[in-house]
Design an enzyme around this catalytic site. Structure first.
Site, PDB file in Angstrom:
ATOM      1  N   HIS A 122       7.648  15.709   9.717  1.00  8.15           N
ATOM      2  CA  HIS A 122       6.776  14.668   9.172  1.00  8.15           C
ATOM      3  C   HIS A 122       5.316  14.889   9.548  1.00  8.15           C
ATOM      4  O   HIS A 122       4.413  14.624   8.770  1.00  8.15           O
ATOM      5  CB  HIS A 122       7.185  13.292   9.710  1.00  8.15           C
ATOM      6  CG  HIS A 122       8.166  12.582   8.841  1.00  8.15           C
ATOM      7  ND1 HIS A 122       7.889  12.195   7.570  1.00  8.15           N
ATOM      8  CD2 HIS A 122       9.440  12.181   9.071  1.00  8.15           C
ATOM      9  CE1 HIS A 122       8.943  11.580   7.042  1.00  8.15           C
ATOM     10  NE2 HIS A 122       9.901  11.564   7.931  1.00  8.15           N
TER      11      HIS A 122
ATOM     12  N   ASP B 185      16.685   7.318   5.568  1.00  5.02           N
ATOM     13  CA  ASP B 185      15.369   7.380   4.932  1.00  5.02           C
ATOM     14  C   ASP B 185      15.437   7.077   3.444  1.00  5.02           C
ATOM     15  O   ASP B 185      14.434   6.695   2.836  1.00  5.02           O
ATOM     16  CB  ASP B 185      14.755   8.779   5.103  1.00  5.02           C
ATOM     17  CG  ASP B 185      14.216   8.983   6.504  1.00  5.02           C
ATOM     18  OD1 ASP B 185      13.851   7.976   7.146  1.00  5.02           O
ATOM     19  OD2 ASP B 185      14.170  10.134   6.961  1.00  5.02           O
TER      20      ASP B 185
ATOM     21  N   GLU C  50      12.498   4.728  17.636  1.00  5.42           N
ATOM     22  CA  GLU C  50      12.490   4.270  16.240  1.00  5.42           C
ATOM     23  C   GLU C  50      13.861   4.566  15.605  1.00  5.42           C
ATOM     24  O   GLU C  50      14.502   3.686  15.053  1.00  5.42           O
ATOM     25  CB  GLU C  50      11.375   5.009  15.489  1.00  5.42           C
ATOM     26  CG  GLU C  50      11.257   4.596  14.034  1.00  5.42           C
ATOM     27  CD  GLU C  50      10.299   5.498  13.261  1.00  5.42           C
ATOM     28  OE1 GLU C  50       9.917   6.587  13.776  1.00  5.42           O
ATOM     29  OE2 GLU C  50       9.942   5.137  12.128  1.00  5.42           O
ATOM     30  N   HIS C  51      14.288   5.833  15.696  1.00  3.99           N
ATOM     31  CA  HIS C  51      15.588   6.257  15.168  1.00  3.99           C
ATOM     32  C   HIS C  51      16.455   6.758  16.317  1.00  3.99           C
ATOM     33  O   HIS C  51      16.008   7.588  17.102  1.00  3.99           O
ATOM     34  CB  HIS C  51      15.435   7.432  14.191  1.00  3.99           C
ATOM     35  CG  HIS C  51      14.524   7.163  13.044  1.00  3.99           C
ATOM     36  ND1 HIS C  51      13.233   7.663  12.990  1.00  3.99           N
ATOM     37  CD2 HIS C  51      14.707   6.463  11.898  1.00  3.99           C
ATOM     38  CE1 HIS C  51      12.676   7.282  11.844  1.00  3.99           C
ATOM     39  NE2 HIS C  51      13.533   6.551  11.170  1.00  3.99           N
TER      40      HIS C  51
ATOM     41  N   SER D 267       6.313   9.257  13.587  1.00  5.60           N
ATOM     42  CA  SER D 267       7.758   9.084  13.588  1.00  5.60           C
ATOM     43  C   SER D 267       8.426   9.660  14.839  1.00  5.60           C
ATOM     44  O   SER D 267       7.875  10.546  15.492  1.00  5.60           O
ATOM     45  CB  SER D 267       8.321   9.776  12.339  1.00  5.60           C
ATOM     46  OG  SER D 267       9.627   9.347  12.088  1.00  5.60           O
TER      47      SER D 267
ATOM     48  N   ASN E 177      -3.367   5.820   6.267  1.00  8.96           N
ATOM     49  CA  ASN E 177      -4.102   6.600   7.268  1.00  8.96           C
ATOM     50  C   ASN E 177      -4.894   5.679   8.201  1.00  8.96           C
ATOM     51  O   ASN E 177      -4.729   4.464   8.168  1.00  8.96           O
ATOM     52  CB  ASN E 177      -5.015   7.620   6.570  1.00  8.96           C
ATOM     53  CG  ASN E 177      -6.081   6.929   5.703  1.00  8.96           C
ATOM     54  OD1 ASN E 177      -6.357   5.743   5.857  1.00  8.96           O
ATOM     55  ND2 ASN E 177      -6.659   7.691   4.798  1.00  8.96           N
TER      56      ASN E 177
ATOM     57  N   TYR F 224       0.844  -1.192   0.000  1.00 12.28           N
ATOM     58  CA  TYR F 224       0.000   0.000   0.000  1.00 12.28           C
ATOM     59  C   TYR F 224       0.879   1.241   0.000  1.00 12.28           C
ATOM     60  O   TYR F 224       1.821   1.351   0.784  1.00 12.28           O
ATOM     61  CB  TYR F 224      -0.918   0.008   1.227  1.00 12.28           C
ATOM     62  CG  TYR F 224      -1.928   1.120   1.105  1.00 12.28           C
ATOM     63  CD1 TYR F 224      -3.102   0.941   0.376  1.00 12.28           C
ATOM     64  CD2 TYR F 224      -1.678   2.374   1.649  1.00 12.28           C
ATOM     65  CE1 TYR F 224      -4.004   1.978   0.209  1.00 12.28           C
ATOM     66  CE2 TYR F 224      -2.578   3.415   1.495  1.00 12.28           C
ATOM     67  CZ  TYR F 224      -3.737   3.215   0.774  1.00 12.28           C
ATOM     68  OH  TYR F 224      -4.625   4.239   0.600  1.00 12.28           O
TER      69      TYR F 224
ATOM     70  N   HIS G 257      -2.165 -39.787  20.020  1.00 11.20           N
ATOM     71  CA  HIS G 257      -0.779 -39.332  19.868  1.00 11.20           C
ATOM     72  C   HIS G 257       0.180 -40.456  20.260  1.00 11.20           C
ATOM     73  O   HIS G 257       1.133 -40.764  19.547  1.00 11.20           O
ATOM     74  CB  HIS G 257      -0.508 -38.111  20.760  1.00 11.20           C
ATOM     75  CG  HIS G 257      -1.054 -36.830  20.224  1.00 11.20           C
ATOM     76  ND1 HIS G 257      -2.402 -36.601  20.056  1.00 11.20           N
ATOM     77  CD2 HIS G 257      -0.439 -35.689  19.825  1.00 11.20           C
ATOM     78  CE1 HIS G 257      -2.583 -35.369  19.578  1.00 11.20           C
ATOM     79  NE2 HIS G 257      -1.406 -34.794  19.428  1.00 11.20           N
TER      80      HIS G 257
ATOM     81  N   GLN H 208      12.579  14.904  11.768  1.00 14.14           N
ATOM     82  CA  GLN H 208      11.448  14.059  12.166  1.00 14.14           C
ATOM     83  C   GLN H 208      10.219  14.912  12.438  1.00 14.14           C
ATOM     84  O   GLN H 208       9.110  14.554  12.062  1.00 14.14           O
ATOM     85  CB  GLN H 208      11.766  13.227  13.421  1.00 14.14           C
ATOM     86  CG  GLN H 208      12.793  12.146  13.182  1.00 14.14           C
ATOM     87  CD  GLN H 208      12.453  11.290  11.982  1.00 14.14           C
ATOM     88  OE1 GLN H 208      11.412  10.655  11.946  1.00 14.14           O
ATOM     89  NE2 GLN H 208      13.326  11.297  10.979  1.00 14.14           N
TER      90      GLN H 208
ATOM     91  N   GLU I 226      -0.835 -36.248  28.902  1.00 14.18           N
ATOM     92  CA  GLU I 226      -1.712 -35.172  28.419  1.00 14.18           C
ATOM     93  C   GLU I 226      -3.069 -35.722  27.954  1.00 14.18           C
ATOM     94  O   GLU I 226      -3.851 -35.001  27.336  1.00 14.18           O
ATOM     95  CB  GLU I 226      -1.016 -34.396  27.283  1.00 14.18           C
ATOM     96  CG  GLU I 226       0.231 -33.656  27.771  1.00 14.18           C
ATOM     97  CD  GLU I 226       0.901 -32.775  26.717  1.00 14.18           C
ATOM     98  OE1 GLU I 226       0.469 -32.787  25.550  1.00 14.18           O
ATOM     99  OE2 GLU I 226       1.859 -32.049  27.078  1.00 14.18           O
TER     100      GLU I 226
ATOM    101  N   GLN J 112     -10.823   0.137   1.019  1.00 13.64           N
ATOM    102  CA  GLN J 112     -11.276  -0.666  -0.130  1.00 13.64           C
ATOM    103  C   GLN J 112     -10.089  -1.321  -0.844  1.00 13.64           C
ATOM    104  O   GLN J 112     -10.199  -2.448  -1.342  1.00 13.64           O
ATOM    105  CB  GLN J 112     -12.130   0.170  -1.100  1.00 13.64           C
ATOM    106  CG  GLN J 112     -11.482   1.409  -1.688  1.00 13.64           C
ATOM    107  CD  GLN J 112     -11.634   2.652  -0.809  1.00 13.64           C
ATOM    108  OE1 GLN J 112     -11.855   2.548   0.413  1.00 13.64           O
ATOM    109  NE2 GLN J 112     -11.492   3.825  -1.411  1.00 13.64           N
TER     110      GLN J 112
END
Lengths: 444, 444
Positions: free
Chosen positions: B270, B369, B335-336, B245, B222, B138, B428, B267, B423, B199
């Site tokens: 963003h 990046d 993250e960074h 971020s 989103n 995506y 088994h 950052q 068990e 969709q």
């Protein structure tokens, strides 16, 4: 309400039948499990544990497990653990010892390597693997309280180097399975709480006054546990949400029909929603296996469960040849694939999607459940198309590393400036520009 | 409704302050993002696409993207792809070429090895990695339609050996970013649909008359896209659900305050919910960085976004020494992580939880990046405690292998029988017993 698939589908399918493709599709998409909608209840339980901690966990344990706990008795004491371990029968203890040793040896080979290299631009690149700090393992109570699952979840975490392992196992009415405690002990776990359900998952994810939070939660459970794991995902890591067990046996006509029959039943006995399928290139053999299944079902302890699973979801598929069997197997993407054929190794190379493969007639699937070495926590419901069984990888994570030199930045920095500009991220570009300007000023 | 954290928290924190621990905790648990509850709408969209396929996708695209499509124009034609590639400016194309080459070289090293060995019992054990068959990527439309993200998602899939890659990228009002198409082309993707939102995720997961279903879906989006990915998880695999971020810069007093300031802003620009934190052992340096941030904010194109992020969520933390910086960094699990210090390599060894580390003042995060080589899809919101950035591993899966011999089964089978009995899983145990009886009959 259970909706048996058998109403629509015959037990015997033949790939040469004109209606086969439609029947096979029906088999693939058959709904085997009801997912009761417990999400609202679970959301409330989690909110309650977050708000009130121990008090909520204790109340819910009283209600669901009929067990009165205090913050002091939430966890087993070292003395209680030692007493339960001593109470475990010695033959079972020895069997668990062997299983643990073999599972540990297999998983030790899974630890991946770190990497570190300098490329032609002068940039130093690589990555490093580090273990999760704290993991929580959920163990169901009652009938499905399997010591083997404790080993399969805890040993990969231990091999990965997880610092702290906590187990939650409900003990309804105070009944403890000493083998579960012994298995935990074998896997180095000394933090064991007698709580279960969504309240246990919430306690592990968010912590209480007594229970420190963990970073990752694994282990099987009922619909409440599964819904709770989905809800805390993101706050902590989780393993897969496992569905009912499945086996696909591919057999030529050369094996023993009774062995194949028992192997099919060894999945069917787990759960009425389990699914056992035989694919064979010998229609007569398929018939003999089905007869052997009926014979074994007459005396099997769990014949009601296994019989229902076999009647509703079992199938015997006759194919033209083993190549066709491989194609169908890849469409099924089975959790367990047993190859009772003459040349299993060559055939296995044609298999792309399967959680685990058991090669040859001397390898019943049950070996993999206990002592083979590979993990028995495996992807169900066709998810072997995109996921793997539990492993050391579930308890470690990768940090990527990059170190530029002035020369490397000069070589690749301008491309970063160009791309930052094209994405309208000015500061991204400026962070490179400011450094390149210094280089061009001749400071270096 | 956005709830700025700054109302409760000062921008400058000092670890020697008696109130520091409480302030740091507030910083760690600060809620930065609203999650609008779009789940009901998304459930409806998915059901609609499952029921009506192309027709539903086309109607929803008309409604949300003001774009009239037919089943024939859902995908870009080869001619359209070629035309968009030709329309991409040559400087940007060259930059993407370099980025693709470096990302490919880095990820090619991630392919793990298969394993195969015989243990002391005679059991042959191992595992095999195989690629996912079909993956869907995506790509958001509009402002956040980043060609670099196309490379970061598609190249690991390509390196993994995924057979089929499909991209969905919405083109509101028919506006296409030619660099996105060029990046897809570079990564070997020729199946590109001009659809977006829930969709698109539903179409990828369940398929339509025109779009074949995939096994794994990755890529940012989103709230609708994120909710749809959560809902289709299980039917297909998904990557992480990424949050806003973050960057943590650890700096001693020896660097250039302006460089650190731009890195923090790279950052912040963003997203208003992004978070930039500086930890330094030099209070004066921290002050100079904060001043440089304000200076840069006067002229930065995205100063409104970056300024809001910095005001609401940015922080400068002064610590006693760098060991304390490492401890705080591990609690943040950024993250960074950028290390603008004299001995970054030695220091990096103390870091246990971080998505990516950028070592030394010559390595601005923006390099990562675009052109560094490591992936820029990284765990946010402290999830580096238990998860990793995107990699080749997201597009392959492991099948475990086990093959017993009669001797191996004789050696380890009895333990499996014991555990199966304990068990209450009789079949088994019988699956092993039947084979061992044959051995004891002397047939072999």
């Amino acid at each position: 309400m259970r909706e048996p698939g058998r109403t629509k589908l015959p037990q015997f399918l033949e790939s040469t039948d004109p209606g086969f493709e439609a029947q096979f599709q029906a088999l693939l998409t058959m709904k085997r499990e009801d997912s009761p909608d417990v999400d609202a209840v679970v959301a409330q339980i989690i909110a309650d544990v977050r708000a009130r901690g121990d008090a909520a966990v204790i109340e819910l344990t009283q209600r669901f497990d009929r067990l009165a706990l205090t913050p002091q008795s939430l966890a087993f004491t070292p003395e209680e653990i030692a007493a339960h371990c001593a109470a475990a029968p010695s033959e079972e203890r020895a069997a668990l010892d062997l299983a643990a040793e073999r599972i540990r040896a297999y998983h030790a080979r899974q630890m991946p390597q770190d990497a570190d290299w300098v490329d032609e631009s002068g940039a130093r690149l690589g990555w490093r693997w580090t273990p999760v700090e704290a993991a929580g393992l959920y163990v169901p109570g009652g009938l499905a309280s399997y010591p083997s699952s404790v080993l399969m979840n805890a040993i990969p975490a231990q091999v990965a180097g997880v610092d702290r392992l906590a187990i939650c196992v409900p003990t309804p009415d105070g009944v403890v399975n000493p083998l579960v405690i012994y298995a935990a002990h074998l896997a180095g776990v000394s933090e064991i709480y007698r709580i279960g359900g969504a309240q246990a998952i919430a306690a592990l994810a968010y912590g209480t006054q007594t229970i420190a939070p963990v970073d990752k939660i694994t282990g099987p459970g009922n619909a409440f546990v599964a819904a709770a794991k989905r809800r805390v995902f993101g706050k902590v890591g989780i393993d897969m949400i496992a569905g009912p067990s499945e086996i696909l046996v591919i057999a030529d006509g050369g094996g023993d029909p009774d062995w194949v029959a028992i192997d099919l039943l060894s999945q069917a006995e787990h759960d009425e929603s389990a699914q056992s399928i035989l694919i064979t290139d010998d229609a007569g053999f398929g018939q003999r296996v089905a007869e052997a299944v009926e014979r074994r079902l007459e005396t099997l302890e769990r014949r009601e469960i296994a019989g229902a699973s076999w009647r509703d979801f079992g199938a015997v598929i006759t194919v033209r040849d083993l190549d066709e069997a491989a194609d169908l197997s890849n469409r099924i993407a089975p959790e367990h694939l047993e190859l009772c054929i003459a040349q299993p190794r060559e055939f296995a190379a044609k298999i792309r999607h399967a959680g685990a493969i058991f090669l040859g007639s001397w390898t019943p699937e049950a070996i993999g459940d206990y002592v083979g070495g590979p993990n028995h926590v495996l992807p169900t419901a066709r998810s072997a198309r995109f996921s793997s069984g539990l492993s050391v990888m579930d308890f470690i994570k990768r940090t990527t590393l990059a170190e530029m030199t002035p020369a490397a930045l000069r070589a690749i920095g301008p491309a970063a400036e160009t791309l930052a500009r094209s994405e309208s991220l000015e500061a991204h570009g400026l962070s490179v520009t400011a450094r390149l300007e210094r280089l061009n000023d001749g400071d270096l």
